[in-house]
Write an enzyme that holds these catalytic residues in place. Structure first.
Site, PDB file in Angstrom:
ATOM      1  N   ARG A  51     -28.014 -17.221   8.745  1.00  0.00           N
ATOM      2  CA  ARG A  51     -26.816 -18.183   8.385  1.00  0.00           C
ATOM      3  C   ARG A  51     -27.379 -19.360   7.436  1.00  0.00           C
ATOM      4  O   ARG A  51     -26.692 -19.684   6.490  1.00  0.00           O
ATOM      5  CB  ARG A  51     -26.237 -18.767   9.570  1.00  0.00           C
ATOM      6  N   THR A  52     -28.347 -19.966   7.989  1.00  0.00           N
ATOM      7  CA  THR A  52     -28.875 -21.465   7.189  1.00  0.00           C
ATOM      8  C   THR A  52     -29.251 -21.075   5.897  1.00  0.00           C
ATOM      9  O   THR A  52     -29.003 -21.630   5.049  1.00  0.00           O
ATOM     10  CB  THR A  52     -29.751 -22.271   8.147  1.00  0.00           C
ATOM     11  N   LYS A  80     -52.638 -17.781   3.179  1.00  0.00           N
ATOM     12  CA  LYS A  80     -54.249 -17.792   2.694  1.00  0.00           C
ATOM     13  C   LYS A  80     -54.670 -19.266   3.200  1.00  0.00           C
ATOM     14  O   LYS A  80     -55.825 -19.447   2.807  1.00  0.00           O
ATOM     15  CB  LYS A  80     -54.111 -17.761   1.194  1.00  0.00           C
ATOM     16  N   ARG A 101     -37.147 -24.833   6.665  1.00  0.00           N
ATOM     17  CA  ARG A 101     -37.156 -24.908   8.035  1.00  0.00           C
ATOM     18  C   ARG A 101     -38.646 -24.509   8.297  1.00  0.00           C
ATOM     19  O   ARG A 101     -39.426 -23.745   7.704  1.00  0.00           O
ATOM     20  CB  ARG A 101     -36.288 -23.486   8.528  1.00  0.00           C
ATOM     21  N   HIS A 129     -31.377 -30.221  13.516  1.00  0.00           N
ATOM     22  CA  HIS A 129     -31.059 -29.146  12.691  1.00  0.00           C
ATOM     23  C   HIS A 129     -29.632 -29.985  12.114  1.00  0.00           C
ATOM     24  O   HIS A 129     -28.545 -29.487  12.494  1.00  0.00           O
ATOM     25  CB  HIS A 129     -30.803 -28.024  13.444  1.00  0.00           C
TER      26      HIS A 129
HETATM   27  N1   CP Z   1     -27.507 -21.290  13.233  1.00  0.00           N
HETATM   28  C1   CP Z   1     -28.531 -21.112  12.498  1.00  0.00           C
HETATM   29  O1   CP Z   1     -29.566 -21.814  12.532  1.00  0.00           O
HETATM   30  O2   CP Z   1     -28.625 -19.769  12.341  1.00  0.00           O
HETATM   31  P1   CP Z   1     -30.078 -19.037  11.631  1.00  0.00           P
HETATM   32  O3   CP Z   1     -31.022 -19.182  12.659  1.00  0.00           O
HETATM   33  O4   CP Z   1     -29.739 -17.718  11.549  1.00  0.00           O
HETATM   34  O5   CP Z   1     -30.126 -19.828  10.384  1.00  0.00           O
END
Ligand code: CP
Length: 310
Positions: A51-52, A80, A101, A129
């Protein structure tokens, strides 16, 4: 360091949040506003995501910008031995904004210290987040008509779940009541309970996901037990299936109550809930595109023409 980075929900004021929500509403109404012409956004995902990453990339595409990046660090020169510092410095040569991320807490903050390009934290370990929180706030506002004086019940992995940590920090501006439902091993960390106490925010802790708790809730925020954060797999096995929301449990809930989940889910929400009008988690994920359009344009200091911020 670029002051327009968005690393932690605690970095921004209540007014900033309300402005982002106002922008999100604008983008829901005008999803294809071409405000990013000529801009490049990098999405660096050192940890898996559906999603993110895809909603950030959809947001850029709908805004008319270009996306570069990777969804799997093993395909980058990280494999590497290139350091995070060098990776960020390199990508800063190519992009106007970096969305990242990483599994290490503090990685996004560290990235801000090695570049002048704005950084957006798309999740750093069990820490924060913040873009998820903006879409959560937008979803709460859309479904409840307000962010004020709501009872928010957080269920599941409150220890490692970065989404509940960020949501708590955001909602504390809006006089919430919190109900924390978890086993003792996964309870809300002390630092967040202390923040509630210092700010006079009512909270209670429960090991039982009881009808009384469900009946009080305006929002039930379910979370997945974060297997990837456990060092001992036996500990994970003990707690992984403790809380499952089933449709039959919702009879006692308020008509206006809505169920959120950042997703992905494993066993926390039985599929028989999906057709209940109180299930909002798929729409919640859709709201991620609008919230991320808001975050991207704000980080790049792009004004929305003729847009009233209030
Ligand atoms: N909600 C969320 O962070 O989903 P993903 O891990 O799929 O990005």
């Amino acid at each position: 360091m670029n002051s327009n980075s968005f690393v932690s929900i605690s970095d921004i004021t209540k007014e900033d949040m309300l402005e982002l929500l106002s922008r999100a509403k604008y983008f829901e109404e005008h999803p294809n506003s071409k405000l990013l012409d000529g801009r490049v956004v990098a999405t660096l995902f050192f940890e898996p995501s559906t999603r993110t990453r895809l909603s950030f990339e959809t947001a850029v595409n709908r805004l008319g910008g270009r996306v570069i990046g990777f969804s799997d660090a093993s395909t980058s020169s990280t494999s590497k031995g290139e350091t995070l510092k060098d990776t960020i410095k390199m990508v800063s040569n190519y992009a106007d904004l970096i969305v990242m991320r990483h599994h290490l807490e503090g990685a996004a903050k560290y990235a801000t210290e090695v570049t002048d390009v704005p950084i957006v934290n798309a999740g750093d370990g069990a820490n924060q987040h913040p873009s998820q929180t903006m879409l959560d706030l937008y979803s709460i506002l859309k479904t409840q008509g307000t962010l004020d004086n709501l009872t928010i019940t957080m269920v599941g992995d409150l220890k490692y779940g970065r989404t509940v940590h960020s949501l708590l920090m955001a909602m504390r501006h809006f006089r919430p009541k919190f109900r924390f439902v978890s086993c003792p091993e996964l309870r809300m960390p002390e630092e967040y309970r202390k923040i509630c106490e210092a700010e006079g925010i009512e909270y209670s802790e429960h090991t039982d996901f009881s009808p009384q708790v469900i009946a009080q809730s305006d929002i039930i925020y379910m979370t997945r037990v974060q297997r990837e954060r456990f060092s001992d797999v036996m500990e994970y096995e003990k707690v992984k299936n403790l809380y499952t929301l089933r449709n039959s449990m919702l009879d006692v809930s308020k008509p206006s109550m809505r169920i959120l989940h950042p997703l992905p889910r494993v066993n926390e929400i039985n599929p028989d809930v999906d057709d209940n009008p109180k299930a909002y988690y798929f729409e919640q994920a859709r709201n991620g595109v609008f919230a991320r359009q808001a975050i991207i344009t704000k980080a790049l200091q792009i004004d929305i023409p003729n847009h009233d911020k209030r």
